[in-house]
Write an enzyme that holds these catalytic residues in place. Structure first.
Site, PDB file in Angstrom:
ATOM      1  N   HIS A 450    -119.104  35.067 -37.668  1.00  0.00           N
ATOM      2  CA  HIS A 450    -119.393  35.956 -36.545  1.00  0.00           C
ATOM      3  C   HIS A 450    -120.182  35.235 -35.465  1.00  0.00           C
ATOM      4  O   HIS A 450    -119.999  35.489 -34.277  1.00  0.00           O
ATOM      5  CB  HIS A 450    -120.161  37.195 -37.043  1.00  0.00           C
ATOM      6  CG  HIS A 450    -119.237  38.280 -37.504  1.00  0.00           C
ATOM      7  ND1 HIS A 450    -119.565  39.193 -38.474  1.00  0.00           N
ATOM      8  CD2 HIS A 450    -117.983  38.580 -37.116  1.00  0.00           C
ATOM      9  CE1 HIS A 450    -118.553  40.012 -38.650  1.00  0.00           C
ATOM     10  NE2 HIS A 450    -117.576  39.665 -37.842  1.00  0.00           N
ATOM     11  N   ARG A 557     -98.593  38.814 -24.041  1.00  0.00           N
ATOM     12  CA  ARG A 557     -98.419  38.960 -25.499  1.00  0.00           C
ATOM     13  C   ARG A 557     -98.097  40.434 -25.783  1.00  0.00           C
ATOM     14  O   ARG A 557     -98.994  41.243 -25.968  1.00  0.00           O
ATOM     15  CB  ARG A 557     -99.683  38.536 -26.237  1.00  0.00           C
ATOM     16  CG  ARG A 557     -99.912  37.024 -26.252  1.00  0.00           C
ATOM     17  CD  ARG A 557    -101.094  36.665 -27.141  1.00  0.00           C
ATOM     18  NE  ARG A 557    -101.107  35.263 -27.512  1.00  0.00           N
ATOM     19  CZ  ARG A 557    -101.832  34.322 -26.912  1.00  0.00           C
ATOM     20  NH1 ARG A 557    -102.597  34.646 -25.896  1.00  0.00           N
ATOM     21  NH2 ARG A 557    -101.786  33.071 -27.339  1.00  0.00           N
ATOM     22  N   ARG A 593     -93.394  38.036 -23.193  1.00  0.00           N
ATOM     23  CA  ARG A 593     -92.884  37.472 -24.448  1.00  0.00           C
ATOM     24  C   ARG A 593     -92.393  38.614 -25.335  1.00  0.00           C
ATOM     25  O   ARG A 593     -93.109  39.597 -25.539  1.00  0.00           O
ATOM     26  CB  ARG A 593     -93.993  36.705 -25.163  1.00  0.00           C
ATOM     27  CG  ARG A 593     -93.526  36.255 -26.546  1.00  0.00           C
ATOM     28  CD  ARG A 593     -94.478  35.318 -27.170  1.00  0.00           C
ATOM     29  NE  ARG A 593     -95.665  35.987 -27.656  1.00  0.00           N
ATOM     30  CZ  ARG A 593     -96.686  35.338 -28.208  1.00  0.00           C
ATOM     31  NH1 ARG A 593     -96.666  34.023 -28.295  1.00  0.00           N
ATOM     32  NH2 ARG A 593     -97.717  35.992 -28.651  1.00  0.00           N
ATOM     33  N   GLU A 687     -92.326  26.242 -29.877  1.00  0.00           N
ATOM     34  CA  GLU A 687     -93.417  26.356 -30.842  1.00  0.00           C
ATOM     35  C   GLU A 687     -93.059  25.686 -32.157  1.00  0.00           C
ATOM     36  O   GLU A 687     -93.888  25.594 -33.054  1.00  0.00           O
ATOM     37  CB  GLU A 687     -93.728  27.837 -31.118  1.00  0.00           C
ATOM     38  CG  GLU A 687     -94.220  28.580 -29.916  1.00  0.00           C
ATOM     39  CD  GLU A 687     -94.466  30.043 -30.221  1.00  0.00           C
ATOM     40  OE1 GLU A 687     -95.626  30.438 -30.340  1.00  0.00           O
ATOM     41  OE2 GLU A 687     -93.474  30.781 -30.332  1.00  0.00           O
ATOM     42  N   ASN A 710    -100.387  26.370 -29.799  1.00  0.00           N
ATOM     43  CA  ASN A 710    -101.094  26.811 -31.013  1.00  0.00           C
ATOM     44  C   ASN A 710    -100.176  26.688 -32.219  1.00  0.00           C
ATOM     45  O   ASN A 710    -100.537  26.097 -33.241  1.00  0.00           O
ATOM     46  CB  ASN A 710    -101.564  28.265 -30.875  1.00  0.00           C
ATOM     47  CG  ASN A 710    -102.354  28.499 -29.611  1.00  0.00           C
ATOM     48  OD1 ASN A 710    -102.948  27.569 -29.073  1.00  0.00           O
ATOM     49  ND2 ASN A 710    -102.363  29.714 -29.114  1.00  0.00           N
ATOM     50  N   ASP A 711     -98.990  27.256 -32.082  1.00  0.00           N
ATOM     51  CA  ASP A 711     -98.063  27.169 -33.206  1.00  0.00           C
ATOM     52  C   ASP A 711     -97.445  25.784 -33.315  1.00  0.00           C
ATOM     53  O   ASP A 711     -97.246  25.278 -34.419  1.00  0.00           O
ATOM     54  CB  ASP A 711     -96.965  28.236 -33.074  1.00  0.00           C
ATOM     55  CG  ASP A 711     -97.443  29.557 -33.648  1.00  0.00           C
ATOM     56  OD1 ASP A 711     -97.995  29.547 -34.757  1.00  0.00           O
ATOM     57  OD2 ASP A 711     -97.300  30.591 -32.977  1.00  0.00           O
ATOM     58  N   ARG A 721    -103.085  27.329 -38.751  1.00  0.00           N
ATOM     59  CA  ARG A 721    -104.005  27.505 -37.613  1.00  0.00           C
ATOM     60  C   ARG A 721    -105.130  28.484 -37.924  1.00  0.00           C
ATOM     61  O   ARG A 721    -106.127  28.526 -37.226  1.00  0.00           O
ATOM     62  CB  ARG A 721    -103.234  27.953 -36.360  1.00  0.00           C
ATOM     63  CG  ARG A 721    -102.490  29.252 -36.551  1.00  0.00           C
ATOM     64  CD  ARG A 721    -101.558  29.552 -35.391  1.00  0.00           C
ATOM     65  NE  ARG A 721    -102.192  30.384 -34.387  1.00  0.00           N
ATOM     66  CZ  ARG A 721    -101.549  30.963 -33.381  1.00  0.00           C
ATOM     67  NH1 ARG A 721    -100.261  30.769 -33.224  1.00  0.00           N
ATOM     68  NH2 ARG A 721    -102.179  31.712 -32.525  1.00  0.00           N
ATOM     69  N   CYS A 758     -98.285  27.511 -22.514  1.00  0.00           N
ATOM     70  CA  CYS A 758     -99.029  28.774 -22.569  1.00  0.00           C
ATOM     71  C   CYS A 758     -99.919  28.841 -23.805  1.00  0.00           C
ATOM     72  O   CYS A 758    -100.593  29.837 -24.031  1.00  0.00           O
ATOM     73  CB  CYS A 758     -98.087  29.975 -22.523  1.00  0.00           C
ATOM     74  SG  CYS A 758     -96.947  30.028 -23.901  1.00  0.00           S
TER      75      CYS A 758
HETATM   76  C1  PEP Z   1     -98.853  29.590 -29.195  1.00  0.00           C
HETATM   77  O1  PEP Z   1     -98.413  29.553 -30.353  1.00  0.00           O
HETATM   78  O2  PEP Z   1     -99.339  28.604 -28.614  1.00  0.00           O
HETATM   79  C2  PEP Z   1     -98.786  30.842 -28.442  1.00  0.00           C
HETATM   80  C3  PEP Z   1     -99.048  30.892 -27.153  1.00  0.00           C
HETATM   81  O3  PEP Z   1     -98.496  31.966 -29.160  1.00  0.00           O
HETATM   82  P1  PEP Z   1     -99.579  32.761 -30.065  1.00  0.00           P
HETATM   83  O4  PEP Z   1     -99.630  34.127 -29.534  1.00  0.00           O
HETATM   84  O5  PEP Z   1     -98.917  32.643 -31.405  1.00  0.00           O
HETATM   85  O6  PEP Z   1    -100.864  32.011 -29.974  1.00  0.00           O
HETATM   86 MG    MG Z   2     -97.255  31.295 -31.078  1.00  0.00          MG
END
Ligand code: PEP
Ligand code: MG
Length: 828
Positions: A450, A557, A593, A687, A710-711, A721, A758
């Site tokens: 936290h 998102r 998306r 991704e 990220n992915d 992740r 992104c």
């Molecule tokens: C990512 O994977 O970089 C991406 C933008 O999607 P997520 O919402 O999975 O982070």
């Molecule tokens: Mg992603």
């Protein structure tokens, strides 16, 4: 064990109340869902046996292997048709599998002859099975989830060994087991009943009203937990808790702080490495927070007096936490709510009272009760649960401070200091944040604690997990905290201090200038247009993005509409949300998306069976393609947004060209049906390594590509992740990830398609020059970073960015890339 009942018909699912026949609407035959049919074949909604087939062929009943009895009644008053228009395809006693055709009927003929075609799907033994989720007011396809049932009695419920309680086993659908939030929900439900309710797993047992006891069970997804109830309303209490436990309680992805990084190379003299909990730079004197023990007497001065003291201190602490929760929003309020649940925890109170009855003082009793729970959490070995220990220690100290009148150490830290501590409690951080701290360096803690989440929310540069080396730092020592490189310089030379101070001054001046120029369009120093967009999750984010100078949204998102609810949002609801986002960014591109569900973002009403490896299972576009109605509803909602074309469509988790083709075919068909002639752009997210390496194939047919770093990082590095154990290694600046990005840009360029980023890397100032140098021309960052991102781009020429990116590709590690990025920034 829950049982998913899938739709026996393609059509529109609706609540039974809308059936114009009291037999069904008043649940005289049982509970269920009705379907307004669009298809002409009734298929088996689960594996089972046909128990009844009406002679008129208009109704069929099944018993599932688990004992659920289901009736499917095609239309109303259709018995009068005497079989006209119905063609049964099975016989009584026949075993069927989910999806097997049961009855085919003439949709037109029956529709004209019957009062209504509405088809109730009823659970007739409702005393044995409760419906925990149902899909209503939404389109459903054959074999799509319609209802989730959990057994509430009968065989599933039995008398416990003590002969007084009743019990039932349930398999947990919670993606991360019973955490603080689900524990609070279970407690809330349990408190509605008089009965004593306990949950047990193996030899561990906990009161359902106690958050700490439930956490200490250390449960995980798929665990079989036994619920036991005892008392007058035990039956109802058991059914309610079992029903709740069988659902995922709307649990989405766990909150995640900023990506962490630790330097891999040995550090120079005076540098202490750590994990980045919140990025940024800070310089200031070390201020050590010493967690001095609060002295408390062991023996009490009488149970009545000690009990009263404990209750008074609890009331005091409770009031203070509640006031903080009210005054704050976002992550602070969420953490305060978790603390309120702990301070109210009945198990903690009962344990403390037992000790008081044995002669302990209020403080000693409270400390003992809390520490028992801490030991239990530690014994689970579950990293997520162990990070909750901070919260227990926090309420322990707050209550002891209130009992003894000891001031908290937080009040003694000077503004501008870098707090150095073994660990920090959330309440201490909240108190300290008002005193103008410059940064935080902790020996322990984890990136998902936290405290880490709070620091990231406050933009306070912070390093955690720095280890014992931090012990040697003396109070007052000037520290250079670099929560971008992941270290503290505890013995800086005068030259290093000067250089760092200049870096900070430059940063501050640049931030100011960036803010002033936020609204202007973004070009590199040599004139290349780079679009700087914002990632958004809600309409509020869109409004914020507009004020920060975002030139559009590179990632909406859309999951925000789908998570934490019992059924999918309708087309109208989605359309209203997308239109509001588009209106908040007038005239600017908005890239929506498509639903990215599955993996770490489960939605209970979309049935995805337990997967051994969810990150590699039903995720993103795979889920949407498996549920065409869901996909088409979303596409229609996007296509309806005015002006047509402002919203573009982006496909998540693409692994092959076929997925793009399928979405484009559906979109084109829907556009035809809706009479939309303006083309709507469709792009893919990169991704997966597969998408990166076939970017040329995708670019030939996609309008744009956007890299989800990220992915992509998770899949390139094969590191989860969301797993704190590997968090330190999940750095998107790893050369392997950069090479994938470079390759994506090169391959997409062969078809003249633009590539954006992104993922989180777009919000990392160290990464931007490299990304631009690799060929990225659109950046979609968190709204708060948009102005700064524009400023970074404006200072760059493409020639220097390309040379810099070339060097980055040759680096041997993420730490080397970060060092290179620092050197690049310092020369500017
Ligand atoms: C990512 O994977 O970089 C991406 C933008 O999607 P997520 O919402 O999975 O982070
Ligand atoms: Mg992603």
């Amino acid at each position: 064990m829950s049982l998913i009942i899938t739709s026996p018909l393609r059509g529109w699912a609706t609540a039974l109340d809308s059936v114009p026949d009291p037999v069904f609407a008043d649940r005289m035959m049982g509970d269920g869902v009705a379907i307004q049919p669009l298809g002409d074949t009734v298929v088996a909604p689960c594996d089972g046996e046909v128990t009844t087939l009406h002679a008129a062929g208009h109704a069929v009943a099944l018993r599932s292997a688990e004992g659920a009895e289901l009736l499917i009644h095609i239309g109303l008053d259709t018995v009068m048709l005497n079989g006209e228009g119905f063609n049964p395809l099975v016989a009584v006693g026949q075993t069927v599998a989910r999806g097997d055709p049961l009855i085919r009927f003439d949709l037109d003929a029956v529709g004209c002859a019957a009062t209504s075609l509405i088809t109730p799907v009823i659970v007739t033994n409702a005393e044995a099975f409760a419906i925990t989720r149902r899909s209503v007011d939404m389109p459903v396809g054959e074999c799509e989830a319609l209802m989730t049932l959990v057994p509430v009695g009968g065989d599933a419920r039995r008398r416990s060994d003590d002969g007084i309680s009743i019990e039932q086993a349930v398999t947990l659908s919670l993606p991360h087991g019973i955490h603080a939030r689900p524990a609070a929900r279970i407690g809330e439900t349990a408190r509605r009943y008089e009965a004593d309710i306990h949950l047990s797993i193996g030899d561990k047992r906990g009161d359902a009203r106690s958050t700490v006891a439930l956490l200490a069970l250390g449960t995980r997804f798929g665990d079989a937990v036994t619920v036991q109830a005892r008392g007058d309303d035990a039956e109802a209490a058991l059914a309610a808790v079992v029903a709740l436990l069988a659902t995922d309680m709307g649990e989405g992805a766990p909150a995640r702080p900023a990506p962490a990084a630790v330097p891999a190379a040995p550090l120079a003299e005076g540098l202490i490495g750590g994990v980045i909990a919140s990025p940024g730079l800070a310089m200031g004197p070390a201020a050590r927070l010493r967690q001095a023990d609060i002295a408390i007497a062991r023996e009490g001065s009488g149970a009545v007096e000690e009990r009263a003291a404990l209750i008074a201190a609890r009331t005091d602490v409770r009031g203070r936490i509640a006031a903080r929760a009210d005054a704050a929003g976002g992550s602070v309020a969420a953490v305060m709510q978790a603390h309120l649940a702990l301070i109210d925890d009945p198990e903690l109170l009962a344990a403390a009272e037992r000790r008081i009855a044995d002669g302990a003082s209020a403080g000693f009793a409270w400390r003992g009760a809390v520490h028992d729970q801490i030991d239990a959490l530690r014994a689970t070995g579950n990293a997520h649960l162990i990070e909750r220990i901070d919260d227990l220690v926090d309420i322990e100290r707050q209550l002891l401070s209130a009992l003894t009148g000891t001031p908290t150490e937080a009040e003694t830290i000077a503004p501008g200091a870098i707090l150095v501590a073994d660990d920090l409690l959330p309440s201490q951080l909240i108190a300290l944040s008002a005193s103008g701290l410059a940064g935080i360096a902790l020996a322990r803690g984890g990136p998902t604690s936290h405290v880490a989440i709070l620091c990231a929310g406050m933009g306070l540069p912070s390093l955690v997990a720095m280890g014992d080396a931090l012990d040697a730092v003396e109070d007052g020592t000037i520290l250079l905290l670099d929560a971008e490189a992941g270290h503290v310089n505890s013995a800086p030379s005068p030259a290093e201090t000067d250089a760092f101070a200049q870096r900070l001054t430059r940063r501050a001046a640049r931030r100011e200038a960036a803010r002033a120029a936020a609204a202007e369009a973004c070009h590199s120093a040599d004139g290349t247009r780079i679009e700087v967009f914002a990632n958004i999750g809600t309409v509020d984010d869109a409004a914020l993005a507009a004020t920060q100078g975002a030139e559009g949204s590179g990632l909406v998102r859309s999951e925000f509409l789908f998570l934490d609810r019992d059924c999918a949002p309708s087309e109208d609801e989605q359309h209203a949300a997308y239109q509001a986002i588009a209106d908040a960014l007038p005239g600017k591109p908005v890239i929506i998306r498509l639903l990215d569900i599955g993996g770490d973002k489960p939605a209970a009403y979309i049935p995805i069976g337990a997967e051994e490896n969810p990150a590699l299972g039903q995720r993103g576009i795979r889920v949407a393609l498996a549920h065409p109605e869901l996909l088409e509803t979303q596409l229609r909602a996007i296509l309806r947004v005015e002006p047509v074309g402002q919203c573009k469509i982006m496909i998540p988790m693409v692994a092959s060209l076929d997925e793009l083709r399928a979405v484009r075919a559906s979109t084109d068909r829907l556009r035809g049906e809706m009479g939309i002639v303006t083309p709507v752009e469709i792009g893919v997210m990169v991704e997966t390594p597969a998408a990166a390496m076939t970017a040329d194939l995708l670019a030939a047919e996609a309008d744009f590509l956007s890299i989800g770093t990220n992915d992509l990082t998770q899949y390139v590095l094969a590191m989860d992740r969301g797993n704190p154990a590997v968090a330190a290694g999940v750095d998107a600046l790893h050369p392997a990830v950069l090479r994938m990005i470079g390759e994506t840009c090169r391959l997409a360029a062969t078809h003249g398609r633009w590539v954006g980023v992104c993922g989180g890397l777009a919000s990392d100032p160290a990464a931007l020059p490299i990304l631009i140098g690799l060929g990225v021309t659109e950046i979609s960052a968190v709204p708060g970073f948009v102005a700064e991102a524009k400023a970074v781009v404006r200072r760059l020429t493409l020639v220097e960015a390309r040379a810099h990116a070339e060097l980055a590709l040759q680096c041997k590690s993420a730490a080397d890339v970060r060092a290179l990025a620092r050197a690049f920034e310092e020369t500017r």
